[in-house]
Design an enzyme around this catalytic site. Structure first.
Site, PDB file in Angstrom:
ATOM      1  N   ASP A 299       1.655  -4.952  -0.522  1.00 51.47           N
ATOM      2  CA  ASP A 299       1.129  -3.584   0.394  1.00 51.47           C
ATOM      3  C   ASP A 299      -0.345  -3.612  -0.004  1.00 51.47           C
ATOM      4  OD1 ASP A 299       2.498  -2.297   2.149  1.00 51.47           O
ATOM      5  OD2 ASP A 299       3.992  -1.486   0.506  1.00 51.47           O
TER       6      ASP A 299
ATOM      7  N   LYS B 114      11.120  -5.948   8.683  1.00 49.55           N
ATOM      8  CA  LYS B 114      10.407  -6.659   7.747  1.00 49.55           C
ATOM      9  C   LYS B 114      11.260  -7.947   7.152  1.00 49.55           C
ATOM     10  CE  LYS B 114       7.295  -2.787   6.695  1.00 49.55           C
ATOM     11  NZ  LYS B 114       7.088  -1.711   5.912  1.00 49.55           N
TER      12      LYS B 114
ATOM     13  N   GLN C 258       9.058   0.810   0.527  1.00 50.82           N
ATOM     14  CA  GLN C 258       8.805   1.505   1.791  1.00 50.82           C
ATOM     15  C   GLN C 258       8.622   3.032   1.523  1.00 50.82           C
ATOM     16  OE1 GLN C 258       8.439   0.101   4.589  1.00 50.82           O
ATOM     17  NE2 GLN C 258       8.180   2.012   5.785  1.00 50.82           N
TER      18      GLN C 258
HETATM   19  N1  GUN Z   1       5.378   3.310   5.427  1.00 51.25           N
HETATM   20  C1  GUN Z   1       4.692   3.191   6.592  1.00 51.25           C
HETATM   21  N2  GUN Z   1       3.612   2.271   6.412  1.00 51.25           N
HETATM   22  C2  GUN Z   1       3.943   1.544   5.150  1.00 51.25           C
HETATM   23  C3  GUN Z   1       3.249   0.387   4.566  1.00 51.25           C
HETATM   24  O1  GUN Z   1       2.546  -0.184   5.199  1.00 51.25           O
HETATM   25  N3  GUN Z   1       3.931   0.290   3.317  1.00 51.25           N
HETATM   26  C4  GUN Z   1       4.816   0.656   2.757  1.00 51.25           C
HETATM   27  N4  GUN Z   1       5.346   0.320   1.809  1.00 51.25           N
HETATM   28  N5  GUN Z   1       5.209   2.013   3.510  1.00 51.25           N
HETATM   29  C5  GUN Z   1       4.973   2.192   4.633  1.00 51.25           C
END
Ligand code: GUN
Length: 298
Positions: free
Chosen positions: A119, A52, A96
């Site tokens: 998100d 990311k 995350q």
């Molecule tokens: N962990 C797995 N998928 C995601 C996501 O889309 N966003 C976040 N913040 N954590 C994750």
């Protein structure tokens, strides 16, 4: 045989547009900024977070990563989020998940300013999506990316089509159902307690699988000509590739389903690449809105 939906190509399209628009907004003195926060050493999460941050740099964004030790206290994490909320260089904040057990993830998510919640997990954004306020909502990245793939296959207006979402998570199943509903599909959410899941799945013109169970959805669950979107990413043992080796499969039995479907996403290379692309798109949108510019669409 079904058409294979190339998620990698669509994701590259989205990222290309993000880069171009990031250049436009930079010329106005605004550089989109994304902060990614990770707590602990979960190897899968570290890989996701690194990709990311890397993609954000590639898009020309201001990209910062906060890597905190496993034993970080909740108060310390909340204080960091408070600082990022107040930082004008940051337009998107992503914490995350999963977080270590001693931290209340719900509290952490609700502390992120809704206008920086790229998100789309904050109640404000969940509520906007649920009420069809898509003009100002941030939509969670995986369902948003899945929806773009569905639009490419079926167009933007799904009037008269039946959609079945298998899985009812807050991150994928529920927002996916709301997006399909907003596009005029007739939507069913099915899950592990649904009676005769195969029969329900067979009603779907658009079948979205988000259950987290390797190859659970079989070919004979698929209506002929259906669009099948496989959100699952499951690592399973692959002794044929050598001892201790693994391979990635989706929630759909790809070989069986692709004989019935009209179009289907592969794993890997389907929904997966779309998730990061939509995170970039959401961060760009946030920067545009913060600068008082018209929201770009994808
Ligand atoms: N962990 C797995 N998928 C995601 C996501 O889309 N966003 C976040 N913040 N954590 C994750």
């Amino acid at each position: 045989m079904a058409d294979i939906i190339d998620g990698k190509a669509v994701a590259e399209d989205v990222v290309g547009r993000v880069k171009a628009l990031a250049g436009e907004v930079a010329a106005k003195g605004v550089q989109p900024g994304l902060a990614v926060v990770i707590v602990g050493e979960d190897p899968a999460s570290q890989v996701y977070v690194a990709s990311k941050s890397k993609k954000a740099k590639e898009c020309g964004f201001h990209s910062v990563q906060h890597t905190l030790p496993e034993e970080t206290g909740e108060a310390e994490l909340l204080a960091l989020i408070g600082k990022l909320n107040a930082d004008p260089k940051i337009h998107g904040i992503l914490v995350q998940l999963p977080l270590p057990k001693h931290i209340d993830s719900g509290k952490v998510i609700q502390t992120i300013a809704p206008e920086k919640d790229v998100d789309g997990f904050h109640f404000v954004n969940v509520g906007k999506l649920g009420t069809g306020e898509l003009e100002t909502a941030f939509v969670p990245c995986t369902p948003a990316g899945s929806m773009l793939l569905i639009e490419r296959a079926r167009g933007k207006d799904l009037s008269g089509l039946t959609a079945v979402v298998v899985g009812r998570s807050n991150i994928v199943g529920k927002p996916m159902a709301n997006l399909l509903l907003a596009a005029n599909a007739t939507v069913t959410i099915a899950h592990s307690r649904t009676k005769d899941l195969p029969a329900v799945a067979r009603t779907a013109d658009i079948l979205v699988a988000a259950v987290g169970r390797p190859e659970m959805i079989k070919g004979d669950w698929v209506k002929p000509g259906a669009t099948v979107i496989d959100v699952g990413i499951n690592r399973i043992p692959a002794p044929d590739k050598g001892e201790g080796k693994a391979r990635l499969v989706g929630d759909v039995d790809f070989a069986g389903a692709s004989e019935k479907a009209g179009a289907i996403t592969p794993v890997p290379g389907g929904v997966g690449p779309m998730t990061i692309a939509m995170l970039m798109a959401n961060t760009l949108v946030s920067a545009f809105l913060a600068a008082g510019l018209k929201r770009p669409t994808f």
